[in-house]
Write a protein that holds these residues in place. Sequence first.
Motif, PDB file in Angstrom:
ATOM      1  N   MET A   1       0.387  12.166 -30.526  1.00 16.21           N
ATOM      2  CA  MET A   1       1.451  11.315 -31.048  1.00 16.21           C
ATOM      3  C   MET A   1       2.638  12.159 -31.496  1.00 16.21           C
ATOM      4  O   MET A   1       2.530  13.359 -31.682  1.00 16.21           O
ATOM      5  CB  MET A   1       0.934  10.484 -32.227  1.00 16.21           C
ATOM      6  N   VAL A   2       3.785  11.520 -31.645  1.00 15.08           N
ATOM      7  CA  VAL A   2       4.996  12.174 -32.146  1.00 15.08           C
ATOM      8  C   VAL A   2       4.841  12.383 -33.650  1.00 15.08           C
ATOM      9  O   VAL A   2       4.569  11.441 -34.397  1.00 15.08           O
ATOM     10  CB  VAL A   2       6.232  11.301 -31.857  1.00 15.08           C
ATOM     11  N   ASN A  67      26.093  18.485 -26.525  1.00 13.07           N
ATOM     12  CA  ASN A  67      26.126  19.470 -27.608  1.00 13.07           C
ATOM     13  C   ASN A  67      25.230  19.084 -28.789  1.00 13.07           C
ATOM     14  O   ASN A  67      25.450  19.518 -29.920  1.00 13.07           O
ATOM     15  CB  ASN A  67      27.556  19.704 -28.115  1.00 13.07           C
ATOM     16  N   VAL A  68      24.223  18.279 -28.533  1.00 12.38           N
ATOM     17  CA  VAL A  68      23.263  17.899 -29.573  1.00 12.38           C
ATOM     18  C   VAL A  68      21.855  18.187 -29.047  1.00 12.38           C
ATOM     19  O   VAL A  68      21.532  17.867 -27.902  1.00 12.38           O
ATOM     20  CB  VAL A  68      23.386  16.409 -29.957  1.00 12.38           C
ATOM     21  N   VAL A  69      21.042  18.808 -29.912  1.00 13.04           N
ATOM     22  CA  VAL A  69      19.650  19.103 -29.549  1.00 13.04           C
ATOM     23  C   VAL A  69      18.737  18.123 -30.284  1.00 13.04           C
ATOM     24  O   VAL A  69      18.793  18.005 -31.513  1.00 13.04           O
ATOM     25  CB  VAL A  69      19.260  20.542 -29.937  1.00 13.04           C
ATOM     26  N   PHE A  70      17.910  17.450 -29.528  1.00 12.58           N
ATOM     27  CA  PHE A  70      16.916  16.535 -30.083  1.00 12.58           C
ATOM     28  C   PHE A  70      15.551  17.179 -29.880  1.00 12.58           C
ATOM     29  O   PHE A  70      15.127  17.396 -28.745  1.00 12.58           O
ATOM     30  CB  PHE A  70      16.974  15.178 -29.377  1.00 12.58           C
ATOM     31  N   LEU A  71      14.862  17.514 -30.969  1.00 10.04           N
ATOM     32  CA  LEU A  71      13.577  18.195 -30.872  1.00 10.04           C
ATOM     33  C   LEU A  71      12.503  17.407 -31.607  1.00 10.04           C
ATOM     34  O   LEU A  71      12.711  16.955 -32.741  1.00 10.04           O
ATOM     35  CB  LEU A  71      13.673  19.605 -31.450  1.00 10.04           C
ATOM     36  N   THR A  72      11.371  17.256 -30.955  1.00  7.89           N
ATOM     37  CA  THR A  72      10.246  16.581 -31.595  1.00  7.89           C
ATOM     38  C   THR A  72       9.001  17.442 -31.490  1.00  7.89           C
ATOM     39  O   THR A  72       8.804  18.167 -30.503  1.00  7.89           O
ATOM     40  CB  THR A  72       9.988  15.192 -30.980  1.00  7.89           C
ATOM     41  N   SER A  85      10.797  10.593 -22.962  1.00  6.51           N
ATOM     42  CA  SER A  85      11.309   9.224 -22.987  1.00  6.51           C
ATOM     43  C   SER A  85      11.770   8.870 -24.401  1.00  6.51           C
ATOM     44  O   SER A  85      12.827   8.254 -24.606  1.00  6.51           O
ATOM     45  CB  SER A  85      10.220   8.255 -22.515  1.00  6.51           C
ATOM     46  N   TYR A  86      10.980   9.287 -25.381  1.00 10.93           N
ATOM     47  CA  TYR A  86      11.328   9.091 -26.794  1.00 10.93           C
ATOM     48  C   TYR A  86      12.628   9.815 -27.136  1.00 10.93           C
ATOM     49  O   TYR A  86      13.552   9.234 -27.735  1.00 10.93           O
ATOM     50  CB  TYR A  86      10.172   9.598 -27.654  1.00 10.93           C
ATOM     51  N   LEU A  87      12.736  11.078 -26.743  1.00  5.90           N
ATOM     52  CA  LEU A  87      13.951  11.844 -27.023  1.00  5.90           C
ATOM     53  C   LEU A  87      15.161  11.262 -26.308  1.00  5.90           C
ATOM     54  O   LEU A  87      16.277  11.265 -26.845  1.00  5.90           O
ATOM     55  CB  LEU A  87      13.754  13.309 -26.606  1.00  5.90           C
ATOM     56  N   ASP A  88      14.947  10.753 -25.105  1.00  5.26           N
ATOM     57  CA  ASP A  88      16.044  10.155 -24.350  1.00  5.26           C
ATOM     58  C   ASP A  88      16.587   8.920 -25.063  1.00  5.26           C
ATOM     59  O   ASP A  88      17.799   8.699 -25.120  1.00  5.26           O
ATOM     60  CB  ASP A  88      15.556   9.790 -22.949  1.00  5.26           C
ATOM     61  N   THR A 121      11.703   3.844 -33.633  1.00  2.00           N
ATOM     62  CA  THR A 121      11.369   4.250 -32.269  1.00  2.00           C
ATOM     63  C   THR A 121      10.059   5.028 -32.231  1.00  2.00           C
ATOM     64  O   THR A 121       9.244   4.849 -31.322  1.00  2.00           O
ATOM     65  CB  THR A 121      12.497   5.116 -31.674  1.00  2.00           C
ATOM     66  N   ALA A 122       9.833   5.881 -33.236  1.00  2.00           N
ATOM     67  CA  ALA A 122       8.596   6.670 -33.287  1.00  2.00           C
ATOM     68  C   ALA A 122       7.380   5.766 -33.377  1.00  2.00           C
ATOM     69  O   ALA A 122       6.322   6.093 -32.822  1.00  2.00           O
ATOM     70  CB  ALA A 122       8.636   7.632 -34.466  1.00  2.00           C
ATOM     71  N   ARG A 123       7.515   4.624 -34.053  1.00  2.00           N
ATOM     72  CA  ARG A 123       6.383   3.692 -34.158  1.00  2.00           C
ATOM     73  C   ARG A 123       5.994   3.142 -32.796  1.00  2.00           C
ATOM     74  O   ARG A 123       4.832   2.843 -32.541  1.00  2.00           O
ATOM     75  CB  ARG A 123       6.705   2.557 -35.135  1.00  2.00           C
TER      76      ARG A 123
END
Length: 218
Positions: A1-2, A67-72, A85-88, A121-123
Motif C-alpha cells: 500500500m501507499v 518542475n515538480v517531483v511527486f514521491l511516494t 497511477s496514484y502519482l499521476d 486519493t491515497a484511500r
Amino acid sequence: MVRSTIIVRASDALPLAASVDDEQTEQALQEHKQQSKLIFRRITPNAEPRCSIESGQYTLHYLISDNVVFLTIADKSYPRKLAFSYLDELSKEFANTYGPKVETVRKPYAFVGFDTFMSKTARLYLDSRTANAASSNLDKINDDLQDVTRIMTKNMEELLWRGDSLDKMSHLSTSLRSESEKYRKAAQKINFDAMIRQYAPIAGIALFLIIFLWWRFF
C-alpha cells in the motif's frame, strides 16, 4: 500500500506539500524519508521523469512533472503501475490547482492544503485490490504508465554507495553495459561451439586410433 507522499520543487528541492502521517508511520519511515531527500538532491534537469528505487521492504517511486517531483513510499510488493497511477493523479490535480504558483513560492510547504486531496486519493489506493477496482473507473491513464517496464528501477545502495545518477544517460549506459555483456557471452558461446565443430572430428579420429593401437598391440 501507499505509505507516505511528499511533493517538492525539482529545481531546488523546496518542499511544497506532504501527507500527514501518524506517529507510527513517521517512526517506521524515518530512514526512508531521509533517503527521499537524497533522491531530491540527485535529481537534475536530465533526470528520468519516472523512477522506482528499492530500499529494504519499501520502494520509493517518483514522478517529475512541470518542475515538480511527486514521491511516494510504498510497500515493495505494491504494484508499480498503481503507484505511478496514484502519482499521476496527484500531478494532474496539483497542476490544475497550484501550477502557476509553483515558481513563485519561497517558504516550505506553501501548499500544505493539498494534503486533503492526497489523503482522499491515497484511500482509493489503500491496497492493490481496492486500487485495481478504483483505477478501472479512472480516466485514460497516460500510455507511459501502461508499460512499467520502461520505468527505470534503481537500488538505494546504488545511490548511496556507488554514487549512481538518476539521469537518462546513466540509465542508457547501464542498459548498454548489460546488452554488451549479454552479447559478449553469446559470442563466447558461438566461438566455443565453432571450435567444437572444427576439432571434434579430429579428436574422434585420434581417439579411435589410440583405442585401435592399444587393442592391437597391448
